[in-house]
Enzyme design. Sequence first.
Site, PDB file in Angstrom:
ATOM      1  N   ARG A  80       0.801  -1.226   0.000  1.00 32.45           N
ATOM      2  CA  ARG A  80       0.000   0.000   0.000  1.00 32.45           C
ATOM      3  C   ARG A  80       0.836   1.280   0.000  1.00 32.45           C
ATOM      4  O   ARG A  80       0.593   2.195  -0.793  1.00 32.45           O
ATOM      5  CB  ARG A  80      -0.941   0.020   1.221  1.00 32.45           C
ATOM      6  CG  ARG A  80      -2.234  -0.709   1.011  1.00 32.45           C
ATOM      7  CD  ARG A  80      -2.748  -1.279   2.318  1.00 32.45           C
ATOM      8  NE  ARG A  80      -1.935  -2.434   2.649  1.00 32.45           N
ATOM      9  CZ  ARG A  80      -2.240  -3.676   2.265  1.00 32.45           C
ATOM     10  NH1 ARG A  80      -3.338  -3.895   1.618  1.00 32.45           N
ATOM     11  NH2 ARG A  80      -1.433  -4.684   2.555  1.00 32.45           N
ATOM     12  N   THR A  81       1.810   1.344   0.918  1.00 29.10           N
ATOM     13  CA  THR A  81       2.570   2.591   1.023  1.00 29.10           C
ATOM     14  C   THR A  81       3.335   2.841  -0.273  1.00 29.10           C
ATOM     15  O   THR A  81       3.288   3.931  -0.856  1.00 29.10           O
ATOM     16  CB  THR A  81       3.518   2.531   2.238  1.00 29.10           C
ATOM     17  OG1 THR A  81       2.739   2.218   3.386  1.00 29.10           O
ATOM     18  CG2 THR A  81       4.230   3.859   2.453  1.00 29.10           C
ATOM     19  N   LYS A 110      25.963  -4.579  -1.928  1.00 30.00           N
ATOM     20  CA  LYS A 110      27.425  -4.506  -1.880  1.00 30.00           C
ATOM     21  C   LYS A 110      27.924  -3.936  -0.561  1.00 30.00           C
ATOM     22  O   LYS A 110      29.112  -3.710  -0.393  1.00 30.00           O
ATOM     23  CB  LYS A 110      27.947  -3.622  -3.030  1.00 30.00           C
ATOM     24  CG  LYS A 110      27.518  -4.078  -4.417  1.00 30.00           C
ATOM     25  CD  LYS A 110      28.048  -3.089  -5.455  1.00 30.00           C
ATOM     26  CE  LYS A 110      27.470  -3.390  -6.830  1.00 30.00           C
ATOM     27  NZ  LYS A 110      27.756  -2.295  -7.779  1.00 30.00           N
ATOM     28  N   ARG A 131      11.343   3.584   3.230  1.00 27.89           N
ATOM     29  CA  ARG A 131      10.931   2.655   4.297  1.00 27.89           C
ATOM     30  C   ARG A 131      12.164   1.840   4.673  1.00 27.89           C
ATOM     31  O   ARG A 131      12.829   1.265   3.798  1.00 27.89           O
ATOM     32  CB  ARG A 131       9.805   1.737   3.848  1.00 27.89           C
ATOM     33  CG  ARG A 131       9.528   0.639   4.881  1.00 27.89           C
ATOM     34  CD  ARG A 131       8.286  -0.147   4.596  1.00 27.89           C
ATOM     35  NE  ARG A 131       7.086   0.628   4.895  1.00 27.89           N
ATOM     36  CZ  ARG A 131       5.860   0.123   4.905  1.00 27.89           C
ATOM     37  NH1 ARG A 131       5.673  -1.148   4.624  1.00 27.89           N
ATOM     38  NH2 ARG A 131       4.816   0.877   5.177  1.00 27.89           N
ATOM     39  N   HIS A 168       5.115   6.008  11.397  1.00 34.35           N
ATOM     40  CA  HIS A 168       4.641   5.864  10.016  1.00 34.35           C
ATOM     41  C   HIS A 168       3.765   7.092   9.774  1.00 34.35           C
ATOM     42  O   HIS A 168       2.531   6.999   9.743  1.00 34.35           O
ATOM     43  CB  HIS A 168       3.843   4.565   9.894  1.00 34.35           C
ATOM     44  CG  HIS A 168       3.575   4.112   8.491  1.00 34.35           C
ATOM     45  ND1 HIS A 168       3.739   4.934   7.389  1.00 34.35           N
ATOM     46  CD2 HIS A 168       3.154   2.907   8.009  1.00 34.35           C
ATOM     47  CE1 HIS A 168       3.417   4.253   6.301  1.00 34.35           C
ATOM     48  NE2 HIS A 168       3.060   3.026   6.651  1.00 34.35           N
TER      49      HIS A 168
HETATM   50  C1  NCD Z   1       1.569  -1.037   8.145  1.00 26.53           C
HETATM   51  C2  NCD Z   1       3.068  -0.872   8.295  1.00 26.53           C
HETATM   52  O1  NCD Z   1       3.834  -1.197   7.369  1.00 26.53           O
HETATM   53  O2  NCD Z   1       3.458  -0.374   9.347  1.00 26.53           O
HETATM   54  N1  NCD Z   1       1.163  -1.236   6.835  1.00 26.53           N
HETATM   55  C3  NCD Z   1       0.928  -0.149   6.024  1.00 26.53           C
HETATM   56  O3  NCD Z   1       1.811   0.657   5.764  1.00 26.53           O
HETATM   57  N2  NCD Z   1      -0.323   0.040   5.591  1.00 26.53           N
HETATM   58  C4  NCD Z   1       0.958  -1.986   9.102  1.00 26.53           C
HETATM   59  C5  NCD Z   1       1.484  -3.398   9.182  1.00 26.53           C
HETATM   60  O4  NCD Z   1       2.399  -3.797   8.483  1.00 26.53           O
HETATM   61  O5  NCD Z   1       0.920  -4.143   9.995  1.00 26.53           O
END
Ligand code: NCD
Length: 348
Positions: A80-81, A110, A131, A168
């Site tokens: 999703r992100t 590397k 991320r 997040h």
């Molecule tokens: C979440 C995350 O990655 O923190 N997912 C997301 O970004 N929608 C929640 C999760 O992984 O449980």
Amino acid sequence: MIATARLSQEYTNSYLPAKIHGDFAGKHIVTVDQFARADLQVLFDSAHDLRDRVRIGDPTVRDLCAGKVMATLFYEASTRTDMSFQAAMQRLGGDTIATSGGVQFSSVYKGENLADTIRAVGCYADIIVLRHPEVGSSYEAAYYLDRLGERLGRQPVVVSGGDGIGEHPTQALLDLFTIVDFKGDVNHLHVAMVGDLRNGRTVHSLAKLIAQYEAYHTSLYFVSPPTLSLPESIVNSLRARGFTVYETDNLQEILGICDVIYWTRIQQERFADPAEYAAIADDFIMTPTLLAQAKSDAILMHPLPRRHEMGTPADHDILDADPRSIYFRQMENGMFVRMALVSKVLGE
Ligand code: NCD
């Protein structure tokens, strides 16, 4: 071998991200602490506007980020992100880049460190969605992008897509937008967050953001096994801001009064000891029978992905058909909120 490890977490003390203060342009987005209520209002108004314009097919939306490049740099799994940011950028008329074959085929393989990789990406992109499994990684990225910006004479920005068990921030923005969207406001609500509150970064950011939004007469219920409770620092800061905070491992106590039920996955990948995971894995499972006990106008949210904490696939189908389950709308809102944020950060 020379010891070279430096903890990303150190940057959360030494790097202070700029507050938005009404101006998003050129700012890194690494924590919800950067947003005041007025900033959230501006962002949410823009997300509403963009949602309307996308729905009617307004072609001028594509002018907002034309000529700009977004890089997605994901050291952890994401659907999703990652994809909502890419979709957001493309709908805004910008382009997206990523290492072909994912980060495991980048120079990370590397042995390149984050400070160097982020500056390489900053040479090519205007905005980087990062991320990374380390808490503070987005602060570290912001610090090194500032150093790069001084050399380049233009400032690439980083937007956190999640830093380990830290924060997040953009998920919290879309979560809060969705609550306001469905409930009209956040005042006078009973909000429950359920599941792995220790490791769940979405809950950390959302709880803090509700406080930043200056919601009043809002009660927060944190429901988890005792070993997975919300970090004390967050609980204390909420109480210091006058919020009624109630922590429990007994959902039945509060389920019937909640207006917002924010369900979360037990973050299995964060457990060093499989036995510790197994001991609590089945403690909180949302099922149609459980949802039947919730208020008729409650909303059930989940950042997703979901596993057995929402029951079986057959349970999923029943839950999904319940009008109170709004997690797919929440998901779609993610793209609109990220469109608003990206266009503002890139100076629309
Ligand atoms: C979440 C995350 O990655 O923190 N997912 C997301 O970004 N929608 C929640 C999760 O992984 O449980």
